[in-house]
Write an enzyme that holds these catalytic residues in place. Structure first.
Site, PDB file in Angstrom:
ATOM      1  N   GLY A   1       9.655   3.511   6.780  1.00  0.00           N
ATOM      2  CA  GLY A   1       8.532   3.000   5.909  1.00  0.00           C
ATOM      3  C   GLY A   1       8.509   1.476   5.730  1.00  0.00           C
ATOM      4  O   GLY A   1       9.794   0.999   5.450  1.00  0.00           O
TER       5      GLY A   1
ATOM      6  N   THR B   1       0.003   6.518  -3.397  1.00  0.00           N
ATOM      7  CA  THR B   1      -0.739   6.860  -4.631  1.00  0.00           C
ATOM      8  C   THR B   1      -1.493   5.586  -5.246  1.00  0.00           C
ATOM      9  O   THR B   1      -2.327   5.419  -5.576  1.00  0.00           O
ATOM     10  CB  THR B   1       0.358   7.109  -5.858  1.00  0.00           C
ATOM     11  OG1 THR B   1       0.946   8.393  -5.325  1.00  0.00           O
ATOM     12  CG2 THR B   1      -0.535   7.569  -7.279  1.00  0.00           C
ATOM     13  N   ASN B   2      -0.570   4.346  -5.220  1.00  0.00           N
ATOM     14  CA  ASN B   2      -0.918   3.213  -5.595  1.00  0.00           C
ATOM     15  C   ASN B   2      -0.899   1.814  -4.397  1.00  0.00           C
ATOM     16  O   ASN B   2      -0.215   1.962  -3.943  1.00  0.00           O
ATOM     17  CB  ASN B   2      -0.307   2.819  -6.897  1.00  0.00           C
ATOM     18  CG  ASN B   2      -0.616   3.482  -8.307  1.00  0.00           C
ATOM     19  OD1 ASN B   2      -1.642   3.851  -8.442  1.00  0.00           O
ATOM     20  ND2 ASN B   2       0.436   4.088  -8.773  1.00  0.00           N
TER      21      ASN B   2
ATOM     22  N   VAL C   1       0.778  -1.255  -0.046  1.00  0.00           N
ATOM     23  CA  VAL C   1       0.024   0.082  -0.229  1.00  0.00           C
ATOM     24  C   VAL C   1       0.806   1.045  -0.150  1.00  0.00           C
ATOM     25  O   VAL C   1       1.485   1.438   1.133  1.00  0.00           O
ATOM     26  CB  VAL C   1      -0.926   0.070   1.100  1.00  0.00           C
ATOM     27  CG1 VAL C   1      -1.872   1.296   1.148  1.00  0.00           C
ATOM     28  CG2 VAL C   1      -1.680  -1.402   1.411  1.00  0.00           C
ATOM     29  N   GLY C   2       0.932   1.924  -1.009  1.00  0.00           N
ATOM     30  CA  GLY C   2       1.584   3.185  -1.154  1.00  0.00           C
ATOM     31  C   GLY C   2       0.601   4.199  -1.177  1.00  0.00           C
ATOM     32  O   GLY C   2      -0.633   4.035  -1.138  1.00  0.00           O
TER      33      GLY C   2
ATOM     34  N   ASP D   1       7.834  -0.113   3.276  1.00  0.00           N
ATOM     35  CA  ASP D   1       8.121  -0.295   1.643  1.00  0.00           C
ATOM     36  C   ASP D   1       9.768  -0.288   1.744  1.00  0.00           C
ATOM     37  O   ASP D   1      10.300  -0.922   0.945  1.00  0.00           O
ATOM     38  CB  ASP D   1       7.626   0.771   0.803  1.00  0.00           C
ATOM     39  CG  ASP D   1       7.718   2.083   1.372  1.00  0.00           C
ATOM     40  OD1 ASP D   1       8.051   2.418   2.452  1.00  0.00           O
ATOM     41  OD2 ASP D   1       7.504   3.143   0.380  1.00  0.00           O
TER      42      ASP D   1
ATOM     43  N   VAL E   1      -0.351  -2.085  -4.746  1.00  0.00           N
ATOM     44  CA  VAL E   1       0.040  -3.089  -5.809  1.00  0.00           C
ATOM     45  C   VAL E   1      -0.060  -4.346  -4.984  1.00  0.00           C
ATOM     46  O   VAL E   1       0.316  -4.755  -3.856  1.00  0.00           O
ATOM     47  CB  VAL E   1       1.713  -2.899  -6.203  1.00  0.00           C
ATOM     48  CG1 VAL E   1       2.020  -4.256  -7.175  1.00  0.00           C
ATOM     49  CG2 VAL E   1       1.594  -1.691  -6.950  1.00  0.00           C
TER      50      VAL E   1
END
Length: 261
Positions: free
Chosen positions: A107, A10-11, A7-8, A109, A13
């Site tokens: 983060g 903007t998007n 979960v970013g 990510d 995936v």
């Protein structure tokens, strides 16, 4: 099968793994207003379109930089997949030492990118992720996460240019034929594409200089291919690095819920 969810801002995936093989992947816009049922309907349609069965999913992993979405996604996983998702965060075993002033600030990510990159390419290395923000993460030869840099992302910088300059249009991000633009669109494309490539190379140069070692530089994220083609420092492009990192986190926590991020 394992579903991994990145979960970013903007998007979002999603990737579906059969053992260690990525067999399907989907990209959605991140929307904080979606409900668990809306995510469930989307998952159902995505799986049907790809000829997979929701019932074959035995595990789920979520890595998120948008905390309000987490609870909703967790509920969707329980209701529609019948699994309790593993959420990357404090208390989750990663197998990587984080040398950050406050490790909890890093983060999810960035952590999973570091895990996957070190697993695939060894160290020392730099991971550049072209997302909402452009992040640069440095991993030592021994696999330690050392920190890095965060810069405004390409898409949001371009949008800011459009929003605050009345005569500049929204443009498609394509490589212009020449650096010297002969019209407004080509000039903007030149400044954005070559400008961000230059920023990327200079930051990598400075990071390597401070580290005192040459590194392998791995790029990921939606615009990685575009910028990597103009960069002198990027060695590899790995578009699904974050998904692979989430899979590795699951593998390291299977049967072991203890550990420190």
């Amino acid at each position: 099968m394992i579903i991994v969810i990145d979960v970013g801002n903007t998007n979002t995936v999603l990737g579906l793994y059969a053992d260690d093989k990525l067999v399907a992947h989907w990209r959605l816009s991140t929307d904080r207003r979606r409900t668990a049922d809306e995510y469930g309907v989307m998952l159902t349609h995505l799986f049907e379109h790809s000829a997979f069965d929701l019932g074959d999913v035995s595990a789920a992993v979520i890595g998120s930089v948008v905390p309000p979405v987490n609870t909703v996604l967790e509920a969707a996983c329980r209701r529609y997949l019948g699994v309790e998702p593993l959420v990357v965060g404090p208390g989750v075993k990663t197998g990587i030492v984080i040398k950050y002033d406050n490790p909890k600030e890093v983060g999810a990510d960035r952590i999973v990118n570091a895990i996957a990159a070190f697993e695939r390419y060894g160290g020392p290395l730099i991971v550049v992720d072209f997302g909402t923000a452009t992040t640069f993460d440095v991993i030592s030869a021994g696999g330690e996460y050392l920190g890095g840099a965060i810069a405004p992302g390409i898409a949001i910088s371009t949008e800011a240019l459009f929003q605050h300059a009345a005569k500049l249009p929204r443009i498609e991000l394509l490589r212009p034929r020449t650096v010297i633009g002969k019209n407004t669109i080509a000039s903007m494309q030149s400044g954005i594409i070559f400008g961000f490539a230059g920023q990327c190379d200079e930051l990598i140069r400075r990071l390597e200089e401070e580290l005192g070692e040459q590194t392998c530089v791995v790029a990921t994220g939606g615009l990685a291919d575009l910028i990597a083609g103009e960069s002198r420092e990027i060695d590899k492009v790995d578009p699904f690095l974050t998904l692979e990192g989430l899979r590795l986190v699951y593998a390291r926590n299977r049967g072991d819920s203890q550990g420190i991020l």
